[in-house]
Design an enzyme around this catalytic site. Structure first.
Site, PDB file in Angstrom:
ATOM      1  N   THR A  29      -8.149   4.517  -0.765  1.00 15.17           N
ATOM      2  CA  THR A  29      -6.993   4.213  -1.613  1.00 15.17           C
ATOM      3  C   THR A  29      -5.988   3.367  -0.837  1.00 15.17           C
ATOM      4  O   THR A  29      -6.347   2.747   0.169  1.00 15.17           O
ATOM      5  CB  THR A  29      -6.384   5.526  -2.154  1.00 15.17           C
ATOM      6  OG1 THR A  29      -5.397   5.229  -3.129  1.00 15.17           O
ATOM      7  CG2 THR A  29      -5.745   6.357  -1.040  1.00 15.17           C
ATOM      8  N   ASN A  30      -4.747   3.296  -1.297  1.00 16.73           N
ATOM      9  CA  ASN A  30      -3.696   2.530  -0.610  1.00 16.73           C
ATOM     10  C   ASN A  30      -2.359   3.234  -0.802  1.00 16.73           C
ATOM     11  O   ASN A  30      -2.290   4.275  -1.449  1.00 16.73           O
ATOM     12  CB  ASN A  30      -3.682   1.089  -1.132  1.00 16.73           C
ATOM     13  CG  ASN A  30      -3.424   1.050  -2.626  1.00 16.73           C
ATOM     14  OD1 ASN A  30      -2.359   1.439  -3.099  1.00 16.73           O
ATOM     15  ND2 ASN A  30      -4.426   0.612  -3.393  1.00 16.73           N
ATOM     16  N   HIS A  31      -1.300   2.631  -0.266  1.00 14.02           N
ATOM     17  CA  HIS A  31       0.006   3.302  -0.239  1.00 14.02           C
ATOM     18  C   HIS A  31       0.828   3.156  -1.517  1.00 14.02           C
ATOM     19  O   HIS A  31       1.989   3.568  -1.541  1.00 14.02           O
ATOM     20  CB  HIS A  31       0.837   2.764   0.926  1.00 14.02           C
ATOM     21  CG  HIS A  31       0.413   3.305   2.252  1.00 14.02           C
ATOM     22  ND1 HIS A  31       0.418   4.640   2.540  1.00 14.02           N
ATOM     23  CD2 HIS A  31      -0.045   2.683   3.366  1.00 14.02           C
ATOM     24  CE1 HIS A  31       0.002   4.829   3.780  1.00 14.02           C
ATOM     25  NE2 HIS A  31      -0.306   3.652   4.296  1.00 14.02           N
TER      26      HIS A  31
END
Ligand code: C5P
Length: 223
Positions: A29-31
């Site tokens: 995933t990412n932030h």
């Protein structure tokens, strides 16, 4: 307070990160926090639009008064967006969509070996590019989160993805980007107009964005 100037408009917004499964307990995933996209959905709702918010997993409260579609993977977001695209007048793609996904999703938890592990990734479908190919009358706004050569990359994205407008933000700038309550963005139109906005709350950015979209829909130049 702005007037109900989006009354009668159907606005499709995507927000948050995506999650690509590796195995039953792991994912990529990412932030992204979803704050920008939720602020966009709320701004559109408050200005009278009918809003569909397609959201990846976030810690935010689901906004009242919008149709909320929860998704996880790029593929799920793709399917939800394509379903609602034909009934939308304005599409704002603020989600931070994964560009890659694991080539195989393991059915069982992967076991630890002795050596390093190589994870093979495939390109994920590009939702925004597909919107650009399929759109008829929809006004399409993309986002460009970059850490270098922001304007250059954003301009090329407008062309490559057939967008009407792009919101470019340098995610490394102070008070900008993922997780922050504020953002520092530049709006770029297909016609090459450029508006640099100061540091604003994400809600204020959302309202400036719709001001610009409405100007373009009425064929007036941005100032
Ligand atoms: O090319 P890049 O991924 O940086 O473009 C960002 C824009 O494209 C964002 O608006 C994002 O929501 C969208 N995007 C997408 N599908 C992808 C990757 C990005 O819709 N697979």
């Amino acid at each position: 307070v702005r007037p109900l100037d989006l009354h009668g408009k159907r606005v499709l917004v995507t927000a948050g990160p995506t999650r690509e499964k590796i195995d039953p307990v792991r994912y990529i995933t990412n932030h992204a926090s979803g704050k920008m996209g939720y602020a966009i959905a709320e701004a559109a709702r408050d200005r009278g639009a009918e809003v569909v918010l397609v959201s990846g997993p976030t810690a935010l409260k689901k906004p009242d008064g919008v149709r909320f579609v929860a998704v996880e993977s790029v593929q799920e977001m793709f399917d939800a967006v394509m379903e609602h695209l034909p009934k939308s007048d304005i599409v704002v793609k603020s989600a931070a969509v994964s560009d890659y996904r694991p080539k195989t999703v393991h059915a069982h938890k992967m076991k630890k070996g002795d050596g390093p592990l190589v994870l093979e990734l495939d390109k994920a479908p590009d939702i925004l590019k597909t919107i650009g190919e399929r759109k008829t009358t929809q006004f399409v706004v993309g986002f460009a989160a970059e850490t270098q050569d922001l304007i250059k990359h954003a301009k090329s994205k407008v062309e490559r993805k057939n967008l009407d407008m792009i919101v470019a933000n340098n995610v490394l700038a102070e008070g900008a980007g993922m997780g922050s309550d504020t953002n520092v963005v530049t709006l770029l139109t297909r016609a090459g107009e450029q508006v640099d906005l100061e540091k604003l709350s994400k809600r204020e950015v959302a309202d400036k964005l719709f001001d610009a979209v409405l100007l373009k829909l009425s064929e007036r130049p941005l100032s």
